[in-house]
Motif scaffolding. Structure first.
Motif, PDB file in Angstrom:
ATOM      1  N   ASP A 109       0.915  -1.321   0.166  1.00 41.02           N
ATOM      2  CA  ASP A 109      -0.052   0.075   0.016  1.00 41.02           C
ATOM      3  C   ASP A 109       0.990   1.200   0.130  1.00 41.02           C
ATOM      4  O   ASP A 109       1.569   1.476   1.117  1.00 41.02           O
ATOM      5  N   TYR A 111      -0.169   4.081   0.249  1.00 37.21           N
ATOM      6  CA  TYR A 111      -0.476   5.012   1.261  1.00 37.21           C
ATOM      7  C   TYR A 111      -0.099   4.741   2.621  1.00 37.21           C
ATOM      8  O   TYR A 111      -0.175   5.719   3.538  1.00 37.21           O
ATOM      9  N   SER A 169     -17.279  -1.688   5.242  1.00 35.96           N
ATOM     10  CA  SER A 169     -16.095  -1.063   4.589  1.00 35.96           C
ATOM     11  C   SER A 169     -14.966  -1.782   5.478  1.00 35.96           C
ATOM     12  O   SER A 169     -15.053  -2.158   6.862  1.00 35.96           O
ATOM     13  N   LEU A 172     -10.209   1.237   7.737  1.00 35.99           N
ATOM     14  CA  LEU A 172      -9.532   2.071   6.788  1.00 35.99           C
ATOM     15  C   LEU A 172      -8.489   2.695   7.397  1.00 35.99           C
ATOM     16  O   LEU A 172      -7.670   3.346   6.609  1.00 35.99           O
ATOM     17  N   TYR A 175      -5.549   2.317   5.255  1.00 42.87           N
ATOM     18  CA  TYR A 175      -5.648   3.199   4.288  1.00 42.87           C
ATOM     19  C   TYR A 175      -5.299   4.754   4.332  1.00 42.87           C
ATOM     20  O   TYR A 175      -4.795   5.436   3.554  1.00 42.87           O
ATOM     21  N   TYR A 176      -5.521   5.209   5.245  1.00 39.16           N
ATOM     22  CA  TYR A 176      -5.666   6.489   5.584  1.00 39.16           C
ATOM     23  C   TYR A 176      -4.592   7.049   6.535  1.00 39.16           C
ATOM     24  O   TYR A 176      -4.559   8.222   6.875  1.00 39.16           O
ATOM     25  N   GLU A 329      -7.563   1.748  -7.581  1.00 40.54           N
ATOM     26  CA  GLU A 329      -7.254   1.882  -5.997  1.00 40.54           C
ATOM     27  C   GLU A 329      -7.790   3.160  -5.493  1.00 40.54           C
ATOM     28  O   GLU A 329      -8.097   3.332  -4.375  1.00 40.54           O
ATOM     29  N   LYS A 333     -10.292   3.686  -2.635  1.00 37.98           N
ATOM     30  CA  LYS A 333     -10.071   4.593  -1.275  1.00 37.98           C
ATOM     31  C   LYS A 333     -10.982   5.744  -1.015  1.00 37.98           C
ATOM     32  O   LYS A 333     -11.674   6.136  -0.280  1.00 37.98           O
ATOM     33  N   GLN A 336     -14.497   4.503  -0.255  1.00 35.34           N
ATOM     34  CA  GLN A 336     -14.290   4.147   1.347  1.00 35.34           C
ATOM     35  C   GLN A 336     -14.464   5.549   2.147  1.00 35.34           C
ATOM     36  O   GLN A 336     -15.069   5.422   3.236  1.00 35.34           O
TER      37      GLN A 336
END
Length: 387
Positions: A109, A111, A169, A172, A175-176, A329, A333, A336
């Motif tokens: 990832d 991110y 979801s 996250l 992801y963040y 992707e 995101k 999401q």
DNA sequence: GGTCCTTTGAAGACT
DNA sequence: AGTCTTCAAAGGACC
């Protein structure tokens, strides 16, 4: 990085994959390089469809895409084949059924800090590491702050929401959890500047009718780029998000200038505070368009969006699967994040009402008109085809 | 000033 | 379940 089929060059250029472009009479489509990118694209799309819709109705999705693609000259009669081929060639990118969820969950990832590679990341590295900011940074105009892990202002249990059925979801937080500028680490192979999609040819493959005599000098300076997006679009939670449109006032980014605001006069007229309009999250192609529009404008000295979008559409097809995967992707995101920010939002909210009262003042009658027009248009085309 | 054009993809509406 | 429709961005063109 496992070699993807793009380098192999085998099975290059299924001829019928170029049909739609040939109609344009453009030389660029004849370039072999595009042939494999087309194939890659098909692979990617198939994979994405299979993965993202694995719990839904893959067949339905495939059918639908097949229809669409066929219209666009993206034959799907090869898709099945390509699916099979891609799974073999991918070296495992999409082969593992152990991840019923999104394929990219297996990817390192970009991110994440350090761009750490997930345990299964040996399967793919769609994303190579870069040293600088990724161009796609602009695609996530949200401030980095709100990418902090598990934003405290967000509801911890999204399932509490009612009335909106959305797939649950995943967590996250990963992801963040972006370091400053972390988003920009995605990168690299996105070297459109150095790797023209249609090498040796003008990057502007558009119909003559769309050619413009307009000067190009101002193209860049005029172009609103999402990179420049400020902290507008502030969500009540304090999270800036481009999708949200404040009921009053003008945001400082052009993105919100059009069709999204209550005009000052209207704002005055309407004393009742309007409900902020939350826009749909952008899909992969939209993100791509946003990113590349300025470039196309500069290259082609075009301003007409319709023509630009045609070019972008073709370039999109010419992208490698890795390149497209980044946008898919990002879009995922985006969705999401959007889902977390606006758990009760539904695309339906912007249906019918047509953002009524915000800018367009679209009425349901207008909406109906548009709908009718579209239907008539399709009927016309069908009639033409039947002749 | 509103709508169309043009693209792809997601999602809701409809059959 | 499968298909259709709308919307998201963009800005010039057109009515």
């Amino acid at each position: 990085m496992p070699q993807l089929s793009s380098g192999g060059g085998d099975d290059l250029g299924a001829n019928d994959e170029m049909i739609s472009f040939k109609d344009e009479g453009e030389q660029e489509e004849k370039i072999q390089e595009n042939a494999f990118t087309e194939r890659d694209l098909a692979d990617l799309k198939s994979s994405l469809v299979n993965e993202s819709e694995i719990n839904q109705s893959p067949n339905a999705a495939a059918v639908r895409r097949g229809q669409q693609s066929e219209q666009r000259g993206f034959p799907d009669k090869h898709r099945e084949h390509l699916d099979g081929v891609s799974k073999q060639q991918d070296g495992g990118m999409y082969k593992s059924p152990a991840y019923p969820g999104y394929p990219f969950l297996m990817l390192p990832d970009p991110y994440l800090p350090n761009s750490s590679v997930s345990p299964s990341s040996n399967k793919v590295s769609v994303v190579q590491q870069s040293h600088g900011m990724h161009p796609l940074t602009s695609l996530l105009p949200y401030g980095n702050d709100h990418f902090s892990p598990s934003p405290p202002h967000l509801p911890t249990d999204m399932s509490q929401k009612t009335g909106v059925h959305r797939h649950q979801s995943q967590d996250l937080s990963g992801y963040y959890s972006l370091p400053p500028g972390g988003v920009g680490q995605i990168t690299p192979s996105m070297s459109w500047q150095s790797q023209p999609v249609y090498p040796g040819l003008s990057p502007c493959g558009f119909r003559q009718s769309y050619s413009s005599n307009l000067p190009s000098a101002s193209s860049y300076s005029r172009f609103p780029h999402s990179l420049m997006l400020g902290t507008s679009g502030m969500h009540p939670t304090g999270i800036p998000h481009p999708a949200i449109v404040p009921p009053t006032g003008k945001q400082d980014h052009d993105q919100y200038d059009r069709g999204m605001y209550v005009k000052p006069q209207e704002a005055k007229r309407e004393k009742e505070p309007k409900k902020p309009v939350i826009k749909k999250p952008l899909n992969a192609f939209m993100l791509y368009m946003k990113e590349m529009r300025a470039k196309v404008i500069a290259e082609c000295t075009l301003k007409e969006s319709a023509a630009i979008n045609q070019i972008l559409g073709r370039r999109w097809h010419a992208l490698t699967r890795e390149e497209q995967a980044k946008y898919y992707e990002l879009a995922r995101k985006e969705r999401q994040l959007h889902m977390q920010l606006y758990p009760t939002w539904s695309a339906r909210d912007n249906y019918e009402a047509g953002l009524s009262g915000v800018a367009g003042e679209k009425s349901k009658a207008d909406w109906g008109k548009k709908k009718r027009r579209k239907r008539e248009k399709q009927q016309d085309s069908n009639t033409d085809n039947s002749l």
